[in-house]
Design a protein around this motif. Structure first.
Motif, PDB file in Angstrom:
ATOM      1  N   ASP A   1       0.866  -1.184   0.000  1.00 35.63           N
ATOM      2  CA  ASP A   1       0.000   0.000   0.000  1.00 35.63           C
ATOM      3  C   ASP A   1       0.897   1.226   0.000  1.00 35.63           C
ATOM      4  N   ASN A   2       0.524   2.242  -0.752  1.00 40.26           N
ATOM      5  CA  ASN A   2       1.350   3.442  -0.822  1.00 40.26           C
ATOM      6  C   ASN A   2       1.188   4.345   0.404  1.00 40.26           C
TER       7      ASN A   2
ATOM      8  N   THR B   1      -7.258  -4.470  -0.416  1.00 42.10           N
ATOM      9  CA  THR B   1      -7.658  -3.505   0.608  1.00 42.10           C
ATOM     10  C   THR B   1      -7.670  -2.137  -0.063  1.00 42.10           C
ATOM     11  N   THR B   2      -8.832  -1.495  -0.093  1.00 42.66           N
ATOM     12  CA  THR B   2      -8.951  -0.238  -0.823  1.00 42.66           C
ATOM     13  C   THR B   2     -10.145   0.561  -0.333  1.00 42.66           C
TER      14      THR B   2
ATOM     15  N   ASP C   1      -3.303  -2.966  -2.102  1.00 39.78           N
ATOM     16  CA  ASP C   1      -4.082  -1.779  -2.429  1.00 39.78           C
ATOM     17  C   ASP C   1      -4.344  -1.768  -3.937  1.00 39.78           C
TER      18      ASP C   1
ATOM     19  N   MET D   1      -2.058   2.995  -6.448  1.00 36.03           N
ATOM     20  CA  MET D   1      -0.798   3.362  -5.813  1.00 36.03           C
ATOM     21  C   MET D   1      -0.048   4.314  -6.739  1.00 36.03           C
TER      22      MET D   1
ATOM     23  N   ARG E   1      -0.706   0.902   6.036  1.00 39.05           N
ATOM     24  CA  ARG E   1       0.136  -0.268   6.303  1.00 39.05           C
ATOM     25  C   ARG E   1       0.247  -0.517   7.801  1.00 39.05           C
TER      26      ARG E   1
ATOM     27  N   ASP F   1       5.558  -0.306  -0.770  1.00 30.87           N
ATOM     28  CA  ASP F   1       4.769   0.908  -0.969  1.00 30.87           C
ATOM     29  C   ASP F   1       4.296   1.128  -2.400  1.00 30.87           C
TER      30      ASP F   1
END
Length: 99
Positions: free
Chosen positions: A7-8, A79-80, A54, A57, A13, A34
């Motif tokens: 995830d960015n 996950t978003t 995610d 990103m 995170r 990331d």
């Protein structure tokens, strides 16, 4: 269990790590990435059992990452904050889609 969070957003995170630890305490190895590039590198080196991924990103999407892995050998959970990608996530064989 080896778990990778891609995830960015660093706060996301950290939240996922805290939730995983709270829900499933035990001897987990948790790693983070990331973006697409770092996520692909971690998948290849860490060999995770589960990937929390995610969608949007900085250097691409979670779908871009999954397109680079022809035969994933891990469980995938998207996950978003975006609900419009759920069907596309299922086509990637995701076991769950967390909003």
């Amino acid at each position: 269990m080896r778990i990778l969070i891609v995830d960015n957003d660093k706060e996301v995170r950290e939240l996922l790590k805290d939730l995983i630890t709270a829900v499933a305490p035990g001897a987990h190895q948790l790693k983070e990435a990331d973006g697409v590039t770092s996520g692909l590198q971690k998948i290849n080196s860490f060999k995770p059992d589960v990937v929390f991924l995610d969608v949007e990103m900085g250097d691409g999407t979670g779908f871009d990452l999954m397109n680079k892995i022809p035969d994933p050998d891990f469980q995938l959970i998207f996950t978003t904050a975006h609900n419009q990608y759920a069907i596309q996530a299922l086509k990637c064989s995701a076991i769950d889609y967390l909003l």
